[in-house]
Structures are given as C-alpha cells and as structure tokens.
Design a protein around this motif. Structure first.
Motif, short mmCIF file in Angstrom:
data_model
loop_
_atom_site.label_atom_id
_atom_site.label_comp_id
_atom_site.label_asym_id
_atom_site.label_seq_id
_atom_site.Cartn_x
_atom_site.Cartn_y
_atom_site.Cartn_z
N GLY A 163 1.02 -4.50 8.25
CA GLY A 163 0.14 -4.85 9.35
C GLY A 163 -0.41 -6.25 9.22
O GLY A 163 0.13 -7.11 8.53
N HIS A 164 -1.52 -6.46 9.91
CA HIS A 164 -2.12 -7.80 9.97
C HIS A 164 -2.57 -8.23 8.58
O HIS A 164 -3.18 -7.45 7.85
CB HIS A 164 -3.31 -7.78 10.93
N PRO A 165 -2.28 -9.48 8.20
CA PRO A 165 -2.63 -9.94 6.84
C PRO A 165 -4.11 -9.76 6.49
O PRO A 165 -4.44 -9.43 5.35
CB PRO A 165 -2.24 -11.42 6.86
N ALA A 166 -4.99 -9.96 7.47
CA ALA A 166 -6.42 -9.88 7.17
C ALA A 166 -6.88 -8.47 6.90
O ALA A 166 -7.99 -8.26 6.37
CB ALA A 166 -7.21 -10.47 8.34
N GLN A 167 -6.07 -7.46 7.26
CA GLN A 167 -6.47 -6.06 7.08
C GLN A 167 -5.75 -5.37 5.93
O GLN A 167 -6.03 -4.21 5.65
CB GLN A 167 -6.20 -5.28 8.38
N ARG A 168 -4.86 -6.05 5.25
CA ARG A 168 -4.06 -5.40 4.22
C ARG A 168 -4.85 -5.20 2.93
O ARG A 168 -5.69 -6.03 2.56
CB ARG A 168 -2.80 -6.21 3.95
N THR A 169 -4.55 -4.10 2.25
CA THR A 169 -5.20 -3.80 0.98
C THR A 169 -4.20 -3.57 -0.14
O THR A 169 -4.59 -3.18 -1.24
CB THR A 169 -6.10 -2.56 1.10
N GLY A 170 -2.92 -3.77 0.11
CA GLY A 170 -1.93 -3.55 -0.94
C GLY A 170 -0.52 -3.86 -0.47
O GLY A 170 -0.30 -4.38 0.62
N VAL A 171 0.42 -3.50 -1.32
CA VAL A 171 1.86 -3.71 -1.09
C VAL A 171 2.58 -2.41 -1.44
O VAL A 171 2.22 -1.74 -2.41
CB VAL A 171 2.39 -4.88 -1.95
N PHE A 172 3.60 -2.07 -0.67
CA PHE A 172 4.38 -0.86 -0.92
C PHE A 172 5.72 -1.21 -1.57
O PHE A 172 6.28 -2.28 -1.33
CB PHE A 172 4.67 -0.11 0.38
N PHE A 173 6.24 -0.29 -2.39
CA PHE A 173 7.64 -0.33 -2.79
C PHE A 173 8.28 0.97 -2.34
O PHE A 173 7.62 2.00 -2.21
CB PHE A 173 7.82 -0.57 -4.29
N THR A 174 9.58 0.92 -2.06
CA THR A 174 10.24 2.01 -1.35
C THR A 174 11.04 2.96 -2.22
O THR A 174 11.54 3.97 -1.72
CB THR A 174 11.18 1.43 -0.27
N GLU A 175 11.24 2.63 -3.50
CA GLU A 175 11.98 3.50 -4.40
C GLU A 175 11.24 3.62 -5.72
O GLU A 175 10.57 2.68 -6.15
CB GLU A 175 13.39 2.96 -4.66
N GLN A 176 11.36 4.77 -6.36
CA GLN A 176 10.71 4.99 -7.66
C GLN A 176 11.65 4.53 -8.77
O GLN A 176 12.19 5.32 -9.54
CB GLN A 176 10.33 6.46 -7.82
N THR A 177 11.84 3.21 -8.84
CA THR A 177 12.69 2.60 -9.85
C THR A 177 11.96 1.38 -10.42
O THR A 177 11.13 0.76 -9.74
CB THR A 177 14.03 2.14 -9.26
#
Length: 787
Positions: free
Chosen positions: A313-327
């Motif tokens: 979403g909008h940069p000013a509202q972000r609180t983290g980063v996701f990763f898509t695989e458990q590796t």
C-alpha cells in the motif's frame, strides 16, 4: 439491548493466561455477571486476577488421573465432557473456542455467540502436518490417531449448527470457518495490550525474532537466513523443542539468548531495527506487540500477518515487508527489500497501527456484534415479525421453488445500496449451487489481501460478444402498445447512433498480445532505467510479480499497478473518478472490490439466461425509492461494457431521473425528446474511462410520462437500440405507486427485481411479481441489497 438475565461464558481450559484467555478477560469486563464454564480449571488463586476471581464450573476431566499436567491427552473425551454442562438457565451463551467450547448444548430460546480462534486445526487442514510432527503418520498409533481425529471432525461439524453467530479472530480464520462449517463469521480482531509496550523511535542496528521454538514457527529457517548475511545481526529469544536446530545453524552474527523474562523481551522489541516473523498464524499477537514498540515487521505474507502488518500500500502507511515463501532465500530477499525502501517505515506509523488492536476497541466491537445478534435473534422469534426477502426459504435446500417466492431467484446478492459501505470484517460467501437456475450470496469483505490481480479470464470474457438476438414485439400492456407497428425497413432514425469504437477487437482464435506491465507503468510514472533494474532484482530475489516488487520499493502505488493491469487486460475503469461518485459506481472506480465481483457474478448469470432464452433489453425494477435500483442498473451496465460489449444505459425514470447524477453528467434532453418526436442534438453521453458505455438521459421530466411510455415510439426505440448495441439496460421509476415500471418491463420483456434487506417485505415483492406476470414479462431473477 435489554440485558440478558443470565450470561454463560464457556472456554476450553484454564491453565494459564495466554492469548485466548485474554479474550475471556475482556469479555468478562463487558459481562461481569457471566458464569464461567470450562473442561478443566487448574489456575491457582493468585493467578485469577484476570478472571475477576471467578472459578469455572468444570467437567469430569478435572478429576481424571494426571489431568493437571496431561489434560490434553484426554482430548477424545472432551466433546462428551463439554456436552455435560447444563446451560439451560441462561439467556446468552458466549463461547471462546479453538477446540471444543462451541459444542455446549443450547436450546431454541438461547442465543449462542461463539468467538472462534480456529476450528480444530489438527483435525482439519493441519491433520497431516500434526501427525508428521508428532511421529504418528503411520503405524498403530497413527491409525488410532486418524480414527480419533475423524471422530472429532464429525463432532466438530455437527456442533457448528448449534452456534447462532460466529465471530472470527481474523479474516483468515473466517475463511477457514467458511470452508469447514459453511458458515459466515464476522471478524473482530483479538485484544492486544499495546499499553504494555512503550513507543521507542531510536532503533539499534540488529534484527529480532522471538517465539516458542516449535516447527511451524520456522525459527531455524530465520537463523539460517541471517547466518548467510554476516553483515547483519540477529537476536533470537525463546525456547522449545527446536532450540538445538537453531543453535546448529546460527552463525557468529546470530545471538541465541533462550528464554527471557517479559521486561527483557519488551526492551529488545523496543530497540530492534525490525522484528522477523516467519509463522503462518491464525492472527499473531507478537507482530502487533512489536509494532506497538514502533518496530517494523518482516513477516511471512500468509494468514493473520496480512491483517496485523501493513506490508503493502501507500508508503506513508506501511508498517512492514512481506516475504512469500518460508525459505531462507525469501527471508534474505525480504531483508534486502526492507533496507532498500526509499521511504523508511516510521515508528509512529507502526504504533498507530498497533493501537487499532487495543482492548477497549475489542470490547466495543464485541459488544456491538453481540447486540446485533441479540436483536436479530429476538426479531426472528417474534411471531408478528414479517419476513423480508432474505428470510424466505432458501431454494438451495429444495428442488421445488420456495413457497413465498415462486419465481426464479437469479442471485440474492448482498450489494450495498447507494451511499453505503461494506460492513467491516464481513467475510465473503462463496457461490452456492442452486436447484432453480442458480443463486449466490456475496458479502463485502474488509479483509486485507495481497495485491489483487485482474479477474481471471472466463469463457464470457475471452469469447467475442454474442450477436444480439432480435426482440419480439412488445406484449399487450395497452391497445397503444399491442397495436404498435413493427418498424419499416426504411424507417428513418430520429437520432444518430454512436460510431463503433476505434479499438480493434481480437478475433476469437487470435492469441492475446499483452504489453509489458513495466512499459505501461512507465507511461504514468517517470521510472528510470536504474529503477527498472532495481525492481527486477527484487522481483527475482523475492519471487514477486513485477508490480508487487515495484510497490515493495515504493516506486509506484498499488493504484498504479491496478490501473496498469486494467490496461494490459483491456479492462477499463476510472483511475481517479473523473467526476464519478466512487461510493456508488463501485465497478468503475473499485473494480477489484467484493462489491464489483458481486456485479460480475450477476452479469454472468444474466448471460446464462441469454443463452437459454435469447438476448433482450433488461429492465431493472424495484417496489420503492431507495431500494438501490439505479445503483444496480448503473453498475451492471458498467460490467457489461468492461466485458467489451457496447452497452447503452437508458434512464427510464421519467418522473425523477437520476442516472446523470450518478455519472456526474450535465443534464440534457434525450429520451423525453425522442418520445415526443423531437431529434435531440446529442442523444448519448460517454465516459472517457469507460469507452464501451453509452448513457441516454431523460432530460426535463415530462408531464405525461406514462402516456409517452405507452406510445409505439418507445418500443421502436428499444428495438433500434438492440440492433445497434450489444446490451440495453433500462432503469425505471419505483413500481409500487405507478405503472411506468410495468410498462417498461413489458416492453423490454426481461426484468431483474431489486429489493433491500430489512426494508422490502416478501409480501410486497410477491405482489409486484404478480403484476409483472400479468404483463408477460420474464423475471430473470432477484437482487437483494444489504448494507
């Protein structure tokens, strides 16, 4: 809400003060008079502060040998034990359930509201993982375990019918409830004591992960990932069965501290650069606690993390980063993406997001949900209560048409009426196969999901627009209509039809040529070659789509990606509204929303009717003003235009026209002039964002609307429009007090009825059906608006 005389609160077992017990604590603050029930209660007197000193009424499992330490071994007996609780003296039964608490027995005059942490995980979708991790995937023990879990599934599914209202702790669990029980659940996130975690804005140069070291938490994987990044420091806090694995893979830059007290854990959370969380949790309280400290979260983008962490979403509202695989590779790429963010995540933003899970808000939402359930429950018990459309017998349960609605139900859908918004936390329902043509119930969902992709191509989207079917002569509504002459071949049209779109349409067998997404985005945003290279690196390392990687780097917004996808797949919608009212034209300005999906479902069902009965103009009819009739007609027209069909939306409400207001158009005379024999200068309006949609306005309301509609010209006009357009949709005035809508429906020969949940009575709708049937109009189905 009139307070229930007696309240019972049921919980599985009381042995510590963990996440589910915190829910019990907050419920007791709402209903301090509640009596407490559980399978076992082994809390010491000094541990009962969160229960207001209450002692639960327990079952025979409490007295079994070794139950205090090994009560979970008696799980096969717990369904029987839970059913022994006598709750017959209570008006309201509240259960906090992740295993068997929802299985208490209640009567027809008792409301049972279940706050569900999860259906029994190890009995349903996680059975195979549970058996492997416990060493019971095969052998005699495995066979016995599978038989017991089979029994638990049967009991669990049966007892779901005894719950009047499910409340899920996350949208992820709401989907699991829908899958397992075929029930809907309102989402109310559990309470998190954010006040216990003070905000700290100055961060130190280390990453933190903290959890019990069990397999699904993936702690060894996190340690291995950081061991491959020797320039980055990781602190690991926790203990458990996988401690040795964590120590084995930990490099010199990974510090394994083991179990620490609460104060030390909070201190590390406050100072950490980011918190790493790799589990697929039902909800996940720890990431919220980290954000309460102002610490961003790098999380696995599945399960509850999608709701507790703003990773897109909008940069000013972000609180983290996701990763898509458990590796380990995915964790490494996520850490690199986190450090490459052009706009750093602010601690204040993390704290503000965490405060949305505060206990006071949980109590407010929970109490409101119970009060709504209480009101519905007692309204249903009232013998004088007149059922509305949605309360009628569901045709999915019987091959015979329902007695109150003897006409085919096309799709009783939950679509917000104009000006309304979707209910927070509502979980979308899946379409249900029906015996009458088909029916589906679709509700707005407010869950947070990964970046939506364009609708997957269906046969209706990939095939060319079908050739319009010739319309039969109008039915005998009145002598003027029945005697209307069919148009002469040399009939001179009183208006100029719009030219065909200049856009080339692909032939049925031709392969689709898609422009690269990056090329489309670059027409909007000034991305340099270096920006594109950076996106491609993150895309490759994190295994993301191009648009997702660009959003992760904050080089584009989510809205940019959605617009680019719409261009790539030739799926037009309004990027910024361009005067369109976004709250009403949801298909035009929010094309990936649940409401838009509901309209696409309605479109597909109308097309199925076309295949069976031939394509005809469609009239949208409802009994009263405010039913959402114009809203449905307009959005339905937009969906057909997005399919590539040349669609004309005719405002047939000659008494109080509203289509031009909905589309933000300047009012001009068109339909009223045509029916009066005048030639309008501009009979059609078009939107720049929706090139396939044409709109025919009314103009000034005439003094004789019914007489104009009964003239032969109206039937001739519809047939001419049908020859030149792929789809003709006509909005109508309210049908209760005038005959206008019935005349329009008779001339169109096909009708969709619109009702409003909580307002439209079944008796009123049935009366309208009888009137329409006397005009020989075909009722394609019913749309039920809910808000």
């Amino acid at each position: 809400m009139q307070a229930p005389l007696r309240v019972a609160l049921v919980h599985e077992w009381l042995v510590n003060h963990a996440g589910s017990e915190k829910v019990v604590e907050e419920i007791l603050k709402i209903y301090p008079q509640a009596d407490l029930f559980s399978v076992v209660d082994f809390l010491k007197p000094h541990e009962r502060g969160f229960l207001q000193g209450k002692v639960a009424k327990t079952t025979f499992v409490q007295r079994l040998p070794g139950a205090e330490k090994r009560f979970r071994h008696y799980l096969p007996l717990m369904p029987l034990a839970m059913e022994q609780h006598d709750l017959s003296g209570y008006d309201l039964v509240l259960s906090s359930s992740h295993a068997v608490a929802k299985g208490v027995l209640t009567g027809p005059d008792q409301l049972h509201v279940c706050y569900i942490h999860s259906p029994i995980r190890y009995a349903w979708d996680m059975q195979h993982q549970y058996l492997k991790e416990s060493g019971m995937a095969s052998g005699v023990k495995g066979t016995v375990a599978k038989l017991l879990l089979h029994y638990m599934r049967l009991w669990d599914a049966r007892t779901a019918a005894g719950v009047d209202q499910f409340l899920a702790n996350s949208a992820f669990i709401g989907r699991r409830v829908r899958k397992v029980y075929r029930r809907d659940a309102e989402v109310i996130h559990p309470p998190v004591d954010v006040e216990r975690f003070a905000l700290r804005t100055d961060k130190e140069d280390f990453y933190l992960t903290a959890s019990r070291m069990v397999p699904y938490k993936r702690m060894p994987m996190i340690a291995e990932a950081f061991s491959r990044m020797p320039d980055k420091k990781l602190i690991v806090i926790g203990d458990g069965p996988e401690m040795d694995k964590v120590r084995a893979v930990a490099g010199p830059n990974v510090s394994v501290l083991g179990f620490l007290g609460d104060a030390a854990l909070v201190d590390h959370m406050q100072r950490a650069k980011a918190f790493v969380f790799a589990a697929e949790e039902d909800f996940g309280i720890t990431p919220v606690e980290a954000q309460a400290c102002g610490t961003p979260v790098i999380a696995f983008g599945r399960g509850g993390s999608l709701e507790t962490v703003r990773g897109r979403g909008h940069p000013a509202q972000r609180t983290g980063v996701f990763f898509t695989e458990q590796t380990p590779e995915a964790v490494i790429a996520a850490v690199e993406a986190f450090e490459a963010l052009p706009v750093p995540i602010r601690p204040e933003t993390c704290r503000a997001h965490a405060e949305q899970f505060a206990p006071a808000l949980f109590r407010q939402r929970f109490q409101a949900a119970v009060e709504r359930a209480w009101a519905r429950f007692h309204a249903e018990q009232d013998p004088e209560h007149l059922p509305v459309l949605s309360d009628v017998h569901t045709p999915a349960l019987s091959p015979e048409p329902p007695p109150m609605l003897p006409y085919p139900v096309l799709t009783p859908m939950s679509i917000p009426v104009p000006g309304s918004r979707p209910r927070p936390g509502a979980v979308a329902r899946s379409p249900v196969a029906m015996a009458e043509p088909v029916a589906a119930v679709v509700e707005a969902s407010a869950r947070v999901e990964p970046a939506p992709m364009p609708p997957s191509p269906s046969p209706s989207m990939s095939s060319p627009a079908p050739t319009p079917m010739p319309a039969p002569a109008p039915p005998a509504m009145s002598p003027s209509v029945s005697d209307a002459p069919r148009p002469d071949p040399v009939f001179e049209r009183p208006f100029e039809l719009p030219a065909a779109d200049a856009r080339p349409r692909s032939s049925p067998g031709a392969p689709a040529v898609l422009r690269p997404l990056g090329e489309i985005i670059r027409t909007m945003r000034p991305l340099s070659d270096g920006d594109i290279a950076h996106i491609l690196v993150v895309q490759r390392r994190m295994k993301l789509r191009f648009g997702e990687a660009a959003v992760a780097l904050d080089l584009v917004t989510q809205a940019d990606v959605l617009w680019a996808l719409s261009q790539q797949f030739n799926y037009p919608y309004s990027l910024d509204g361009n005067g369109l009212r976004g709250a009403d034209l949801v298909v035009a300005v929010e094309p990936y929303s649940p409401q838009a999906e509901a309209f696409r479902d309605l479109r597909s069902r109308i097309m199925a009717n076309d295949a069976a009965q031939g394509r005809q103009p469609l009239a949208v009819v409802s009994p009263d003003a405010g039913d959402g009739r114009t809203y449905v007609a307009a959005n339905l027209a937009v969906t057909f235009s997005q399919l590539g069909e040349r669609t004309v939306l005719v405002d047939g409400n000659l008494r109080d026209p509203g289509i031009h207001k909905l589309f933000g158009l300047k009012e001009r005379a068109s339909l009223s002039d045509l029916l009066n024999g005048r030639r309008p200068a501009k009979p059609f309006d078009r939107s720049a964002d929706l090139p396939g949609l044409f709109i025919m306005q009314v103009g000034a309301p005439p003094p004789n609307p019914l007489e104009l509609l009964q003239q032969p010209m109206f039937g001739i006009l519809l047939r001419e429009l049908q020859r030149e357009f792929d789809r003709v949709i006509v909005d109508t005035p309210p049908a209760r007090h005038t005959a206008d809508a019935r005349v329009i429906a008779a001339t169109c020969r096909q009708t969709v009825l619109v009702g409003r949940h909580g307002k439209t009575e079944a008796q009123t709708m049935n009366l309208l059906v009888d009137r329409l049937r006397r005009t020989q109009a075909t009722i394609a189905g019913v749309v039920l608006n809910d808000h």
